[in-house]
Every structure is written in structure tokens, then in C-alpha cells.
Design a protein around this motif. Structure first.
Motif, PDB file in Angstrom:
ATOM      1  N   PHE A  70     -24.568 -24.520   7.903  1.00  0.00           N
ATOM      2  CA  PHE A  70     -23.165 -24.661   8.291  1.00  0.00           C
ATOM      3  C   PHE A  70     -22.334 -23.509   7.734  1.00  0.00           C
ATOM      4  O   PHE A  70     -21.522 -22.919   8.448  1.00  0.00           O
ATOM      5  CB  PHE A  70     -22.583 -25.997   7.812  1.00  0.00           C
ATOM      6  N   LYS A  71     -22.549 -23.184   6.470  1.00  0.00           N
ATOM      7  CA  LYS A  71     -21.772 -22.115   5.838  1.00  0.00           C
ATOM      8  C   LYS A  71     -22.021 -20.780   6.527  1.00  0.00           C
ATOM      9  O   LYS A  71     -21.096 -19.997   6.714  1.00  0.00           O
ATOM     10  CB  LYS A  71     -22.126 -22.015   4.350  1.00  0.00           C
ATOM     11  N   GLY A  72     -23.254 -20.525   6.917  1.00  0.00           N
ATOM     12  CA  GLY A  72     -23.597 -19.261   7.544  1.00  0.00           C
ATOM     13  C   GLY A  72     -23.319 -19.200   9.036  1.00  0.00           C
ATOM     14  O   GLY A  72     -23.566 -18.191   9.683  1.00  0.00           O
ATOM     15  N   MET A  81     -17.784 -29.497   9.561  1.00  0.00           N
ATOM     16  CA  MET A  81     -18.696 -29.192   8.457  1.00  0.00           C
ATOM     17  C   MET A  81     -18.666 -27.719   8.068  1.00  0.00           C
ATOM     18  O   MET A  81     -18.702 -27.393   6.879  1.00  0.00           O
ATOM     19  CB  MET A  81     -20.131 -29.595   8.804  1.00  0.00           C
ATOM     20  N   HIS A  82     -18.622 -26.837   9.033  1.00  0.00           N
ATOM     21  CA  HIS A  82     -18.613 -25.410   8.700  1.00  0.00           C
ATOM     22  C   HIS A  82     -17.367 -25.049   7.883  1.00  0.00           C
ATOM     23  O   HIS A  82     -17.424 -24.209   6.996  1.00  0.00           O
ATOM     24  CB  HIS A  82     -18.724 -24.551   9.964  1.00  0.00           C
ATOM     25  N   GLN A  83     -16.250 -25.714   8.167  1.00  0.00           N
ATOM     26  CA  GLN A  83     -15.031 -25.430   7.412  1.00  0.00           C
ATOM     27  C   GLN A  83     -15.155 -25.908   5.967  1.00  0.00           C
ATOM     28  O   GLN A  83     -14.685 -25.251   5.050  1.00  0.00           O
ATOM     29  CB  GLN A  83     -13.825 -26.083   8.081  1.00  0.00           C
ATOM     30  N   TYR A  84     -15.773 -27.055   5.789  1.00  0.00           N
ATOM     31  CA  TYR A  84     -16.005 -27.540   4.421  1.00  0.00           C
ATOM     32  C   TYR A  84     -16.984 -26.625   3.693  1.00  0.00           C
ATOM     33  O   TYR A  84     -16.752 -26.230   2.559  1.00  0.00           O
ATOM     34  CB  TYR A  84     -16.565 -28.965   4.418  1.00  0.00           C
ATOM     35  N   ALA A  85     -18.088 -26.295   4.341  1.00  0.00           N
ATOM     36  CA  ALA A  85     -19.155 -25.543   3.680  1.00  0.00           C
ATOM     37  C   ALA A  85     -18.710 -24.154   3.239  1.00  0.00           C
ATOM     38  O   ALA A  85     -19.091 -23.708   2.156  1.00  0.00           O
ATOM     39  CB  ALA A  85     -20.369 -25.444   4.597  1.00  0.00           C
ATOM     40  N   ILE A  86     -17.896 -23.483   4.042  1.00  0.00           N
ATOM     41  CA  ILE A  86     -17.483 -22.134   3.644  1.00  0.00           C
ATOM     42  C   ILE A  86     -16.522 -22.145   2.463  1.00  0.00           C
ATOM     43  O   ILE A  86     -16.325 -21.131   1.815  1.00  0.00           O
ATOM     44  CB  ILE A  86     -16.880 -21.325   4.818  1.00  0.00           C
TER      45      ILE A  86
END
Length: 105
Positions: A70-72, A81-86
Motif C-alpha cells: 500500500f505504501k509503495g 489504506m495507501h493514505q494511511y500507510a504512507i
């Protein structure tokens, strides 16, 4: 070695153990506070009651892999999720994954 010096050594070891335990508790508290943002979707302590997957009790390696995807930007879904992970560093994500891996299913 005298009894007194042996007693001093025991006290030193006990103090080290207490300091290590206190440090681990502080880390657990910090990871739990970071993980609290997950509760709105994944449920309290990672046990979801809805369509969102439960994450409690999953392996740390699996959770960390998903968080890194998600972060990548490798995992694209219609979630936030991507917003949380970054928003978390890699060591923070690792501690969050560790926290959820130790929660009962």
C-alpha cells in the motif's frame, strides 16, 4: 566472590530486566496508539465485524508485506489504506504489523 558482591550483581541484573520490560511496554503502547487509526475499518484490535478483513492474529510478515505494498502504491484498491500507510515510516509499519500479529483472532 563475596556474598555482598554476588547480591549486588543480582540487583544489577534485576534492574536491567526491569528497564528492558519498561521499554518494551512503552513500545507496545506506542504501536497500539499508531494502530488505533486502523480500528475504524478493521475493528477494535483488528477484529472486523464487516466486509473489511480482520487483521488480528495474521503473521507479521504478511501484514508488513501488505502495508508496504500500500505504501509503495503497488496495491491499488478503492480504500484509504495507501493514505494511511504512507503516513508511517517503515519501522513504524513493522511495529504496527507486530502489534496486530500478537492480537488474538
Amino acid at each position: 566472590m563475596t556474598r555482598f558482591s554476588h547480591a549486588i550483581d543480582i540487583v544489577r541484573v534485576a534492574c536491567l530486566l526491569i528497564l528492558c520490560a519498561g521499554s518494551a511496554s512503552a513500545q507496545d503502547y506506542q504501536a497500539r496508539s499508531w494502530a488505533a487509526s486502523c480500528a475504524s475499518c478493521h475493528g477494535t484490535d483488528g477484529r472486523s465485524a464487516g466486509d473489511v478483513p480482520s487483521i488480528a492474529g495474521r503473521s507479521k510478515a504478511d501484514l508488513l508485506a501488505v502495508l508496504r505494498e500500500f505504501k509503495g502504491g503497488k496495491r491499488k484498491t478503492a480504500t484509504i489504506m495507501h493514505q494511511y500507510a504512507i503516513g508511517y515510516s517503515d519501522p513504524q509499519l513493522e511495529r504496527i504489523a507486530d502489534y496486530y500479529s500478537h492480537q488474538p483472532r
